[in-house]
Design an enzyme around this catalytic site. Structure first.
Site, PDB file in Angstrom:
ATOM      1  N   PHE A 139      15.131   4.853  13.620  1.00 35.69           N
ATOM      2  CA  PHE A 139      16.037   5.460  12.856  1.00 35.69           C
ATOM      3  C   PHE A 139      18.109   5.246  12.635  1.00 35.69           C
ATOM      4  O   PHE A 139      17.526   5.607  14.568  1.00 35.69           O
ATOM      5  CB  PHE A 139      16.192   7.381  12.072  1.00 35.69           C
ATOM      6  CG  PHE A 139      17.376   7.300  11.532  1.00 35.69           C
ATOM      7  CD1 PHE A 139      17.101   6.967   9.283  1.00 35.69           C
ATOM      8  CD2 PHE A 139      18.089   7.844  11.079  1.00 35.69           C
ATOM      9  CE1 PHE A 139      18.191   7.159   9.121  1.00 35.69           C
ATOM     10  CE2 PHE A 139      18.487   8.599  10.868  1.00 35.69           C
ATOM     11  CZ  PHE A 139      19.145   8.053   9.537  1.00 35.69           C
ATOM     12  N   ASP A 223      20.235   3.074  21.438  1.00 35.94           N
ATOM     13  CA  ASP A 223      21.096   3.799  20.076  1.00 35.94           C
ATOM     14  C   ASP A 223      20.220   5.504  20.939  1.00 35.94           C
ATOM     15  O   ASP A 223      19.236   6.032  21.133  1.00 35.94           O
ATOM     16  CB  ASP A 223      20.223   4.185  18.824  1.00 35.94           C
ATOM     17  CG  ASP A 223      20.650   5.667  18.164  1.00 35.94           C
ATOM     18  OD1 ASP A 223      21.671   7.029  18.461  1.00 35.94           O
ATOM     19  OD2 ASP A 223      20.364   4.373  16.655  1.00 35.94           O
ATOM     20  N   LYS A 252      26.413  12.992  17.475  1.00 33.72           N
ATOM     21  CA  LYS A 252      25.120  14.448  17.905  1.00 33.72           C
ATOM     22  C   LYS A 252      26.101  15.152  18.596  1.00 33.72           C
ATOM     23  O   LYS A 252      26.957  15.932  18.434  1.00 33.72           O
ATOM     24  CB  LYS A 252      23.933  14.395  17.752  1.00 33.72           C
ATOM     25  CG  LYS A 252      23.088  13.540  15.996  1.00 33.72           C
ATOM     26  CD  LYS A 252      21.851  13.632  16.320  1.00 33.72           C
ATOM     27  CE  LYS A 252      20.911  13.040  15.162  1.00 33.72           C
ATOM     28  NZ  LYS A 252      21.078  13.949  14.099  1.00 33.72           N
TER      29      LYS A 252
HETATM   30  N1  PLP Z   1      20.789   6.770  15.052  1.00 38.00           N
HETATM   31  C1  PLP Z   1      19.934   7.836  15.606  1.00 38.00           C
HETATM   32  C2  PLP Z   1      18.996   7.962  16.439  1.00 38.00           C
HETATM   33  C3  PLP Z   1      20.199   9.234  15.193  1.00 38.00           C
HETATM   34  O1  PLP Z   1      18.833  10.264  15.263  1.00 38.00           O
HETATM   35  C4  PLP Z   1      20.695   9.687  13.638  1.00 38.00           C
HETATM   36  C5  PLP Z   1      20.280  10.260  13.129  1.00 38.00           C
HETATM   37  O2  PLP Z   1      20.245  11.324  12.938  1.00 38.00           O
HETATM   38  C6  PLP Z   1      21.884   8.505  13.908  1.00 38.00           C
HETATM   39  C7  PLP Z   1      21.657   7.116  14.086  1.00 38.00           C
HETATM   40  C8  PLP Z   1      23.053   8.397  12.191  1.00 38.00           C
HETATM   41  O3  PLP Z   1      23.775   9.367  12.822  1.00 38.00           O
HETATM   42  P1  PLP Z   1      25.053  10.316  12.181  1.00 38.00           P
HETATM   43  O4  PLP Z   1      23.967  11.165  10.809  1.00 38.00           O
HETATM   44  O5  PLP Z   1      25.921  10.585  12.343  1.00 38.00           O
HETATM   45  O6  PLP Z   1      25.373   9.202  11.102  1.00 38.00           O
END
Ligand code: PLP
Length: 398
Positions: A139, A223, A252
């Site tokens: 994700f 990520d 986050k």
């Molecule tokens: N990457 C990861 C690993 C995530 O857990 C998330 C959100 O849960 C995102 C990207 C996307 O972040 P945002 O919701 O701040 O756009």
């Protein structure tokens, strides 16, 4: 609609249908607790999905937001500010990117990954690198570029066609060895797949990914939007695997509740973006950067990396000691914990927990995700043990 109308109706009538029905209307928070509009207290072991690193209404957070809002909230990108410089320098230090490191600020995780995707496109090597690799079941966010990187077809299908060139591979060393060559510009990986239910990568995966990407001139982009900012017991999870990436994305927990995201590049990757290639009106504004700098400063000053590592181990042991027939395995690192269930009852367990005053999350049908604030202590762990045991016991074993 009047404010006398029940809030679920007001929500349904006004919010976009893409949003699921909320679990409640929360009114305030303090430390590891939140209260709903009726005054019911909940132990918050989700922390806004790994966001509220310092818990709720922490004095360091409140002071930083208030002070900066009263000083300078926003300037255009024609100017810099002291908090922006301080946070960029802090991120270079805590990522290990050092002198060659460069920082791009956005406002969310998806925006950080959009910047990373553009970075991948810049690693062209004369036009021969047209493939970007990501993992099945990963994700990376909901905007179109981040969605193209996301390895969940169910989230992408309604929005096809995606930006081209992304291939999803299995999370195995064999798949890495089969897929990485000189036609690949970047490999993007979550060190622990958070949205998939806190799923660890196989042993040796990240080290092999680092070797192969380095050998073939491929960017290794990690990520760490969910795993970063101390959640796993080190600033970034990659430290625990003894590697450095070419780029890392974060969001986050770095803002502790204030929206901010960042892409940090290392070494040669810092040479790829040139003037005018990327930008954001709000990205790197003084309000967001002052708050994130205060949050990360407090994590360091209060020893919260060590706390996350220690409390994470205790939390895993507590869950194992409950000895519930529902629990098949306990995953993750530090205070990012996944509970793999023997049957698909995660929704029922999370609902029973909520009724008992405990917020955890059903990441999927058979996984519970637990991500408390990094300030969690003995009292909160004891209360968690009691309420989580109650929630597991309340769900009949099939
Ligand atoms: N990457 C990861 C690993 C995530 O857990 C998330 C959100 O849960 C995102 C990207 C996307 O972040 P945002 O919701 O701040 O756009």
């Amino acid at each position: 609609m009047s404010t006398e109308t029940p809030w679920p109706d007001r929500f349904g009538d006004s919010l976009m249908k893409s949003m699921g029905a909320p679990l409640g209307l929360l009114a305030r928070g303090e430390g590891c607790y939140v209260w709903d509009e009726s005054g019911k207290q909940y132990l918050d072991f989700l922390a806004g999905i790994a966001v509220n690193s310092l818990g709720h209404a922490h004095p360091a957070f409140v002071e930083a937001v208030s002070r900066q809002a009263a000083t300078l909230a926003h300037v255009s990108n024609y100017f810099t500010t002291a908090p922006q410089l301080a946070l960029a320098e802090r991120l270079k230090r805590i990522t290990g990117a050092g002198a060659e490191g460069r920082v791009y600020f956005g406002n969310s995780g998806a925006e950080a990954n959009e910047a990373a995707f553009k970075l991948a496109r810049l690693n062209r090597a004369g036009g021969n690198r047209h493939r970007v690799l990501a993992l099945h079941d990963s994700f990376h966010g909901r905007t179109m570029g981040a969605l193209a990187l996301t390895g969940k077809p169910s989230l992408r299908d309604a929005f096809e066609p995606m930006p081209s060139g992304v291939e999803h591979i299995d999370s195995t060393i064999e798949a890495l060895e089969r897929s990485i060559d000189g036609s690949v510009s970047a490999l993007i990986v979550e060190p622990i797949k958070g949205e998939a239910g806190v799923v660890d990568l196989p042993d040796g995966f990240l080290v092999r990914a680092r070797e192969l990407t380095a050998e073939h001139g491929v960017l290794l982009i990690l990520d760490e939007i969910q795993t970063g900012a101390g959640r796993t017991g080190t600033w970034f999870a990659y430290e625990q695997f003894g590697i450095l990436p070419d780029a890392v994305t974060m969001a986050k927990g770095m803002g502790g509740g204030f929206p901010i995201g960042a892409l940090v590049t290392f070494g040669w990757a810092s040479e790829l973006f040139q003037r005018g290639m990327h930008g954001s009106t709000f990205g790197g504004n003084p309000l967001a950067t002052a708050t994130a700098d205060a949050v990360l400063g407090e994590i360091e000053a209060a020893g919260l990396l060590q706390n996350a590592a220690l409390r994470g181990e205790q939390l895993r042991q507590i869950i194992r000691d409950i000895g519930s027939p529902h629990v098949a395995e306990v995953r993750g690192r530090g205070l990012l914990v996944g509970v793999g269930l023997t049957t698909p009852v995660a929704g029922a367990v999370a609902a029973a927990a909520l009724a008992a005053g405990l917020i955890v999350n059903a990441a999927n049908d058979s996984s519970i995700r637990i991500a408390p604030p990094l300030i969690v202590g003995d009292a909160e762990l004891a209360l968690f043990a009691e309420r989580f045991r109650g929630a597991l016991d309340a769900v009949p074993a099939s």
